[in-house]
Write a protein that holds these residues in place. Structure first.
Motif, mmCIF file in Angstrom:
data_model
loop_
_atom_site.group_PDB
_atom_site.id
_atom_site.type_symbol
_atom_site.label_atom_id
_atom_site.label_comp_id
_atom_site.label_asym_id
_atom_site.label_seq_id
_atom_site.Cartn_x
_atom_site.Cartn_y
_atom_site.Cartn_z
ATOM 1 N N ALA A 68 0.821 -1.212 0.000
ATOM 2 C CA ALA A 68 0.000 0.000 0.000
ATOM 3 C C ALA A 68 0.857 1.265 0.000
ATOM 4 O O ALA A 68 0.594 2.224 -0.742
ATOM 5 C CB ALA A 68 -0.936 -0.014 1.210
ATOM 6 N N GLN A 69 1.911 1.299 0.820
ATOM 7 C CA GLN A 69 2.732 2.502 0.911
ATOM 8 C C GLN A 69 3.474 2.763 -0.399
ATOM 9 O O GLN A 69 3.548 3.901 -0.869
ATOM 10 C CB GLN A 69 3.731 2.373 2.070
ATOM 11 C CG GLN A 69 4.518 3.656 2.337
ATOM 12 C CD GLN A 69 5.402 3.527 3.572
ATOM 13 O OE1 GLN A 69 5.647 2.436 4.061
ATOM 14 N NE2 GLN A 69 5.898 4.651 4.079
ATOM 15 N N MET A 70 4.002 1.709 -0.989
ATOM 16 C CA MET A 70 4.710 1.855 -2.258
ATOM 17 C C MET A 70 3.779 2.359 -3.352
ATOM 18 O O MET A 70 4.106 3.299 -4.092
ATOM 19 C CB MET A 70 5.325 0.508 -2.674
ATOM 20 C CG MET A 70 6.021 0.528 -4.023
ATOM 21 S SD MET A 70 6.616 -1.103 -4.542
ATOM 22 C CE MET A 70 5.085 -1.946 -4.956
ATOM 23 N N LEU A 71 2.597 1.779 -3.448
ATOM 24 C CA LEU A 71 1.664 2.159 -4.510
ATOM 25 C C LEU A 71 1.141 3.580 -4.305
ATOM 26 O O LEU A 71 0.978 4.339 -5.271
ATOM 27 C CB LEU A 71 0.511 1.167 -4.573
ATOM 28 C CG LEU A 71 0.896 -0.271 -4.945
ATOM 29 C CD1 LEU A 71 -0.322 -1.180 -4.930
ATOM 30 C CD2 LEU A 71 1.585 -0.331 -6.293
ATOM 31 N N ALA A 72 0.908 3.964 -3.063
ATOM 32 C CA ALA A 72 0.434 5.318 -2.792
ATOM 33 C C ALA A 72 1.513 6.342 -3.141
ATOM 34 O O ALA A 72 1.215 7.408 -3.709
ATOM 35 C CB ALA A 72 0.037 5.447 -1.321
ATOM 36 N N ALA A 73 2.759 6.031 -2.817
ATOM 37 C CA ALA A 73 3.848 6.950 -3.130
ATOM 38 C C ALA A 73 4.028 7.091 -4.636
ATOM 39 O O ALA A 73 4.264 8.203 -5.145
ATOM 40 C CB ALA A 73 5.141 6.458 -2.483
ATOM 41 N N LEU A 74 3.911 5.995 -5.366
ATOM 42 C CA LEU A 74 4.013 6.060 -6.823
ATOM 43 C C LEU A 74 2.884 6.885 -7.418
ATOM 44 O O LEU A 74 3.082 7.656 -8.368
ATOM 45 C CB LEU A 74 4.007 4.649 -7.410
ATOM 46 C CG LEU A 74 5.300 3.847 -7.275
ATOM 47 C CD1 LEU A 74 5.071 2.384 -7.651
ATOM 48 C CD2 LEU A 74 6.401 4.444 -8.152
ATOM 49 N N ASP A 75 1.709 6.747 -6.848
ATOM 50 C CA ASP A 75 0.566 7.501 -7.360
ATOM 51 C C ASP A 75 0.741 9.001 -7.136
ATOM 52 O O ASP A 75 0.322 9.819 -7.969
ATOM 53 C CB ASP A 75 -0.704 7.006 -6.656
ATOM 54 C CG ASP A 75 -1.955 7.671 -7.222
ATOM 55 O OD1 ASP A 75 -2.213 7.521 -8.441
ATOM 56 O OD2 ASP A 75 -2.668 8.350 -6.457
ATOM 57 N N ALA A 76 1.392 9.377 -6.042
ATOM 58 C CA ALA A 76 1.566 10.786 -5.716
ATOM 59 C C ALA A 76 2.757 11.426 -6.434
ATOM 60 O O ALA A 76 2.796 12.638 -6.609
ATOM 61 C CB ALA A 76 1.730 10.949 -4.205
ATOM 62 N N ALA A 77 3.718 10.611 -6.846
ATOM 63 C CA ALA A 77 4.938 11.142 -7.455
ATOM 64 C C ALA A 77 4.675 11.631 -8.876
ATOM 65 O O ALA A 77 3.813 11.104 -9.586
ATOM 66 C CB ALA A 77 6.023 10.081 -7.462
ATOM 67 N N GLU A 78 5.404 12.634 -9.287
ATOM 68 C CA GLU A 78 5.305 13.143 -10.650
ATOM 69 C C GLU A 78 6.389 12.573 -11.552
ATOM 70 O O GLU A 78 6.172 12.393 -12.749
ATOM 71 C CB GLU A 78 5.392 14.675 -10.642
ATOM 72 C CG GLU A 78 4.222 15.350 -9.949
ATOM 73 C CD GLU A 78 4.330 16.864 -9.997
ATOM 74 O OE1 GLU A 78 5.376 17.373 -10.485
ATOM 75 O OE2 GLU A 78 3.383 17.544 -9.561
ATOM 76 N N GLN A 79 7.555 12.321 -10.994
ATOM 77 C CA GLN A 79 8.674 11.835 -11.799
ATOM 78 C C GLN A 79 9.377 10.683 -11.069
ATOM 79 O O GLN A 79 10.528 10.800 -10.660
ATOM 80 C CB GLN A 79 9.647 12.980 -12.108
ATOM 81 C CG GLN A 79 9.004 14.069 -12.952
ATOM 82 C CD GLN A 79 9.960 15.181 -13.335
ATOM 83 O OE1 GLN A 79 9.730 15.892 -14.293
ATOM 84 N NE2 GLN A 79 11.038 15.367 -12.592
ATOM 85 N N PRO A 80 8.665 9.556 -10.923
ATOM 86 C CA PRO A 80 9.247 8.432 -10.183
ATOM 87 C C PRO A 80 10.116 7.549 -11.071
ATOM 88 O O PRO A 80 9.989 7.553 -12.304
ATOM 89 C CB PRO A 80 8.013 7.669 -9.709
ATOM 90 C CG PRO A 80 7.022 7.883 -10.830
ATOM 91 C CD PRO A 80 7.278 9.288 -11.332
ATOM 92 N N LEU A 81 10.975 6.797 -10.437
ATOM 93 C CA LEU A 81 11.735 5.730 -11.088
ATOM 94 C C LEU A 81 11.578 4.464 -10.256
ATOM 95 O O LEU A 81 11.598 4.521 -9.020
ATOM 96 C CB LEU A 81 13.209 6.092 -11.201
ATOM 97 C CG LEU A 81 13.591 7.203 -12.185
ATOM 98 C CD1 LEU A 81 15.064 7.559 -12.035
ATOM 99 C CD2 LEU A 81 13.291 6.777 -13.622
ATOM 100 N N ILE A 82 11.448 3.329 -10.934
ATOM 101 C CA ILE A 82 11.409 2.025 -10.275
ATOM 102 C C ILE A 82 12.612 1.246 -10.761
ATOM 103 O O ILE A 82 12.735 0.947 -11.965
ATOM 104 C CB ILE A 82 10.109 1.268 -10.605
ATOM 105 C CG1 ILE A 82 8.896 2.096 -10.211
ATOM 106 C CG2 ILE A 82 10.087 -0.086 -9.899
ATOM 107 C CD1 ILE A 82 7.582 1.543 -10.754
ATOM 108 N N LEU A 83 13.523 0.946 -9.869
ATOM 109 C CA LEU A 83 14.773 0.283 -10.230
ATOM 110 C C LEU A 83 14.730 -1.171 -9.760
ATOM 111 O O LEU A 83 14.539 -1.441 -8.564
ATOM 112 C CB LEU A 83 15.963 1.004 -9.596
ATOM 113 C CG LEU A 83 16.058 2.515 -9.870
ATOM 114 C CD1 LEU A 83 17.324 3.079 -9.240
ATOM 115 C CD2 LEU A 83 16.017 2.804 -11.361
ATOM 116 N N LEU A 84 14.911 -2.084 -10.692
ATOM 117 C CA LEU A 84 14.896 -3.509 -10.385
ATOM 118 C C LEU A 84 16.317 -4.038 -10.263
ATOM 119 O O LEU A 84 17.190 -3.717 -11.068
ATOM 120 C CB LEU A 84 14.180 -4.293 -11.483
ATOM 121 C CG LEU A 84 12.711 -3.980 -11.751
ATOM 122 C CD1 LEU A 84 12.182 -4.906 -12.832
ATOM 123 C CD2 LEU A 84 11.879 -4.100 -10.486
#
Length: 511
Positions: free
Chosen positions: A185-201
């Motif tokens: 939940a916290q990860m998805l909420a933060a991604l939804d609020a961010a304007e310029q996110p990056l997800i690094l695998l």
């Protein structure tokens, strides 16, 4: 029933189809026991090659790769694949023979502290001292190799344990434990609020099946922001307002998460390894919104169908990742050869590209894309390309495996062409032959000047002829116009093919 038969039964029960090995005194009972299974033994020319083949097999299949080596120098030779598997987050089971338990401390043949040698490089290293421990220990080894942050494990098999007789009994059945659903939940909420996110695998984490609407980047190279396969991705680091790390260590390849490189970013990290989670906390301090110790793959799977970031940000990321250095080169060079190979790969029905080496390896990573690829990885270890090609082809016999490597890299495990020819394993190996260790030559040029370059020159050795002597098909190429014809001929050959391509080596492409 012997301890060795329990080893064979445990491997078969775990779904293992192939074991990569090099024979030796303490493991011949396992060779014998495997005759009563459907498991294929691929007998290599060097123990490190067995480990690398198992690693390549695991990387392509998604399963646990299995290598079997003898004690003493056999285990010593197999250490390096543990380094690469740990850095590349590859599940690998290394089985080693060992001196008899009954002779511990008496100076038995090849008695050595095996666990002390491998435990710093593995997720788990254990010595079996009772044949009744064989099956439960191997079941746990498979689970540990896959769980959390995947990686290598080592199990030592003493000679007397393998030869000990035990009463026949039913196979060990490990308990089935359902993993709890991750709290995302916290990860998805933060991604939804961010304007310029990056997800690094991390290199061992697969992304969600549908990732087209995500700012998602898999980082597999030690070059970090200068990885030529990632184009101008590093130029966007300073603009990211949220970085979600899924299994990717916050290490040198991310600039240690330094604020001057990531001035706007808040961070969420998910690591299956407590040591990596602690490292991230130390590096990021108050910029770490959440440091989660959980399975990164489960969190990655939860991203399916999620939209993150604005369309403009995603477009810019896509353009940055696809950017490539434009090099005006004439004749047969690292760049023109890789462009020609890229055209060939694009025509293949099921390509797998393997890139191995220093400067030439960087050109291959930058200019030869493929839906499936294996590179030498975050550890920086080179030389495993031929072994990776063999492991990959056995993981997917229908794949068109294309290996690109430099002439320095080719020398580490060149004799495995004989293994491939003997086993009927077909792939195309392209050697970018600039007749030097070009990566080190480049360092000398940069740090000491052209007048102090020395010791990095190689000879005019004919790798095509050497490969032919080992049972492969060898082809020599000297001009750009001949590359396509040689690659077409390679496709019709049976078994491994080696193209010795004489190039003018270029320094690695700059993003």
């Amino acid at each position: 029933m012997r301890g060795a038969d329990l080893v064979a039964r445990a491997l078969a029960g775990a779904g293992v189809k192939t074991v990569f090995t090099l024979s030796g005194n303490q493991i011949m009972s396992v060779f014998d026991a495997l005759l009563d299974t459907d498991i294929r033994l691929v007998h290599t020319r060097h123990e490190a090659a067995a480990g690398f083949m198992a690693e390549g097999h695991a990387r392509l299949s998604g399963g646990v790769g299995v290598a079997l080596v003898t004690a003493g120098a056999g285990l010593g030779n197999a250490i390096t694949p543990l380094i690469t598997a740990a850095a590349s987050q590859t599940p690998l089971l290394l089985l080693s023979g060992d001196s008899p338990v009954a002779l511990d401390g008496r100076g038995a043949f090849q008695e050595m502290p095996q666990i002390a040698m491998t435990e710093a490089l593995t997720k788990w290293s254990v010595r079996i001292t009772d044949p009744e421990q064989v099956e439960p220990t191997l079941a746990e080894a498979f689970e540990r190799a896959r769980a959390g942050q995947p990686g290598p494990v080592h199990v030592a098999l003493p000679d007397d344990v393998l030869k000990a007789r035990v009463a026949p009994h039913a196979p060990f059945a490990p308990p089935t434990v359902a993993a709890p659903a991750p709290d995302t939940a916290q990860m998805l909420a933060a991604l939804d609020a961010a304007e310029q996110p990056l997800i690094l695998l991390g290199p061992g984490v697969a992304g969600p099946a549908a990732a087209g609407n995500l700012p998602l980047v898999r980082m597999q190279s030690p070059r970090g922001r200068k990885d030529p396969a990632l184009g101008r991705f590093g130029a966007l680091w300073a603009e990211a307002d949220l970085v979600v790390v899924l299994g990717k260590p916050v290490d040198f390849s991310l600039g240690f998460g330094a604020e001057e490189l990531w001035p706007r970013a808040r961070w969420i990290t998910v690591h299956g390894d407590p040591a990596e989670a602690a490292r991230a906390r130390r590096a990021l301090g108050g910029r770490l919104v959440a440091g989660i110790e959980d399975d990164p793959a489960a969190h990655a799977a939860a991203l399916a169908g999620v939209a993150a970031g604005t369309g403009d940000w995603l477009d810019r990321l896509t353009r940055a990742l696809s950017a490539r250095a434009e090099v005006a080169s004439e004749g047969l060079t690292s760049a023109t050869l890789c462009r020609a190979v890229a055209g060939h790969v694009a025509s293949l029905p099921s390509p797998v590209v393997i890139a191995d080496g220093g400067e030439f390896g960087q050109w291959a990573q930058a200019l030869v894309p493929a839906p499936r690829r294996i590179i030498n990885g975050v550890s920086g270890v080179i030389g495993a390309g031929i072994c990776y090609a063999i492991g990959a082809k056995l993981a997917d016999p229908q794949a068109d495996v294309v290996l690109l490597m430099g002439d320095g890299t080719a020398g580490f495990h060149f004799t495995e062409f004989e293994t491939a020819a003997r086993e009927g394993i077909g792939f195309t190996a392209i050697i970018g032959n600039d007749r030097r260790w070009n990566a080190e030559h480049a360092l000398q040029l940069r740090d000491y000047g052209a007048e102090r370059t020395h010791g990095c020159t190689l000879s005019d050795a004919r790798y095509d002829r050497a490969a032919e002597a080992l049972g492969a098909t060898g082809l020599s190429v000297d001009t750009v116009k001949d590359v396509a014809a040689a690659l077409a001929r390679a496709r019709t050959a049976t078994g491994p093919v080696c193209l010795d391509v004489r190039i003018d080596g270029l320094l690695a492409p700059e993003p």
